[in-house]
Write a protein that holds these residues in place. Structure first.
Motif, PDB file in Angstrom:
ATOM      1  N   PHE A  35     -10.143  56.448  24.534  1.00 34.64           N
ATOM      2  CA  PHE A  35     -11.015  55.436  23.955  1.00 34.64           C
ATOM      3  C   PHE A  35     -11.255  54.351  24.991  1.00 34.64           C
ATOM      4  CE2 PHE A  35     -10.860  51.383  21.320  1.00 34.64           C
ATOM      5  CZ  PHE A  35     -12.191  51.419  20.967  1.00 34.64           C
ATOM      6  N   GLN A  36     -12.523  54.175  25.420  1.00 34.15           N
ATOM      7  CA  GLN A  36     -12.892  53.175  26.417  1.00 34.15           C
ATOM      8  C   GLN A  36     -14.115  52.418  25.913  1.00 34.15           C
ATOM      9  OE1 GLN A  36     -13.151  54.812  30.496  1.00 34.15           O
ATOM     10  NE2 GLN A  36     -12.593  56.769  29.570  1.00 34.15           N
ATOM     11  N   SER A  50     -18.609  52.342  22.550  1.00 35.65           N
ATOM     12  CA  SER A  50     -17.496  52.950  23.280  1.00 35.65           C
ATOM     13  C   SER A  50     -17.732  54.412  23.647  1.00 35.65           C
ATOM     14  CB  SER A  50     -16.214  52.840  22.443  1.00 35.65           C
ATOM     15  OG  SER A  50     -16.356  53.535  21.215  1.00 35.65           O
ATOM     16  N   ASN A  52     -15.526  57.906  23.505  1.00 31.62           N
ATOM     17  CA  ASN A  52     -14.363  58.437  22.794  1.00 31.62           C
ATOM     18  C   ASN A  52     -14.220  59.922  23.055  1.00 31.62           C
ATOM     19  OD1 ASN A  52     -14.081  55.894  21.387  1.00 31.62           O
ATOM     20  ND2 ASN A  52     -15.857  56.535  20.210  1.00 31.62           N
ATOM     21  N   CYS A 119     -15.018  46.527  28.739  1.00 28.72           N
ATOM     22  CA  CYS A 119     -13.795  46.475  27.948  1.00 28.72           C
ATOM     23  C   CYS A 119     -14.140  45.782  26.629  1.00 28.72           C
ATOM     24  CB  CYS A 119     -12.672  45.730  28.665  1.00 28.72           C
ATOM     25  SG  CYS A 119     -12.910  43.954  28.769  1.00 28.72           S
ATOM     26  N   ASN A 127      -9.006  44.488  26.520  1.00 28.18           N
ATOM     27  CA  ASN A 127      -8.281  45.762  26.443  1.00 28.18           C
ATOM     28  C   ASN A 127      -9.264  46.926  26.392  1.00 28.18           C
ATOM     29  OD1 ASN A 127      -9.138  46.122  23.719  1.00 28.18           O
ATOM     30  ND2 ASN A 127      -7.329  45.075  22.946  1.00 28.18           N
ATOM     31  N   THR A 128      -8.759  48.124  26.377  1.00 26.65           N
ATOM     32  CA  THR A 128      -9.530  49.379  26.328  1.00 26.65           C
ATOM     33  C   THR A 128     -10.659  49.385  27.362  1.00 26.65           C
ATOM     34  OG1 THR A 128     -10.843  48.573  24.441  1.00 26.65           O
ATOM     35  CG2 THR A 128      -8.937  49.922  23.945  1.00 26.65           C
TER      36      THR A 128
END
Length: 195
Positions: A35-36, A50, A52, A119, A127-128
């Motif tokens: 997951f980004q 995102s 995924n 992010c 995060n991510t």
């Protein structure tokens, strides 16, 4: 396009999600696993776009990428256009201009947490992170055409002072030039976190 390392590099804006709108960009992923977040925020509610596990996803309102996920797979080193829209009733994902998901919206996307690129801004904590490149990022009707300038700096390349990009207090100088000096051929500086 700007290349992001998937670890700490990001761009911050001063734009918060609205009750209806869209997030979009061109992206090229170096890694499609996990997951980004391409861009977005998460305050009291979600508003993000995102990647995924090789599919497009997103989060709007109280719903997120487990439910808001496209059906079309993509690979690394491919450039795609991604877009998520919401209107208070329906959430839609588009990959390369083709609708890839449509579903009911659960809760409002509006929140006071500003949008980050590459992010997710989770109440002020990044995060991510996304591992790959982004260009032509758009929040509602505001476009940020990204271009490389310095290894640790990203610039708007369109010559317009957008006024929505936040300077990085951790970068004092770039090539000996104070970070608040805009006399560098660009009108407004964005930043990456760290050195």
């Amino acid at each position: 396009a700007i290349e992001f390392d998937g670890v700490s590099q990001r761009v911050e804006t001063s734009i918060s999600p609205t009750a209806s709108g869209s997030l979009e960009c061109y992206f090229n992923a170096n890694d499609v696993s996990g997951f980004q977040v391409l861009l977005g925020s998460q305050g009291a509610t979600n508003c993000f776009l995102s990647v995924n596990d090789g599919k497009l996803g997103g989060g709007i309102g109280s719903d997120y990428w487990i439910n808001i996920i496209g059906t079309t797979s993509f690979q690394t080193n491919e450039t795609h256009h991604a877009k998520i829209t919401w209107d208070g009733t329906t959430v839609k994902l588009f990959l390369d201009g083709v609708e890839d998901y449509s579903g009911g919206q659960i809760g409002s996307a509006a929140n006071s947490t500003v949008v980050y690129f590459a992010c997710k801004n989770a109440n002020g904590s990044a995060n991510t992170y996304f591992n790959g490149s982004l260009s032509s990022v758009k929040i509602n009707s505001k476009t940020f055409p990204l271009a490389s300038g310095h290894p640790n700096i990203a610039y708007c390349a369109d010559g317009i002072n957008h006024g929505d990009l936040v300077a990085d207090p951790t970068i004092v100088q770039v090539d000996g030039i104070p970070s608040n000096n805009l006399n560098n051929g660009f009108t407004k500086r964005m930043f990456f976190d760290g050195a």
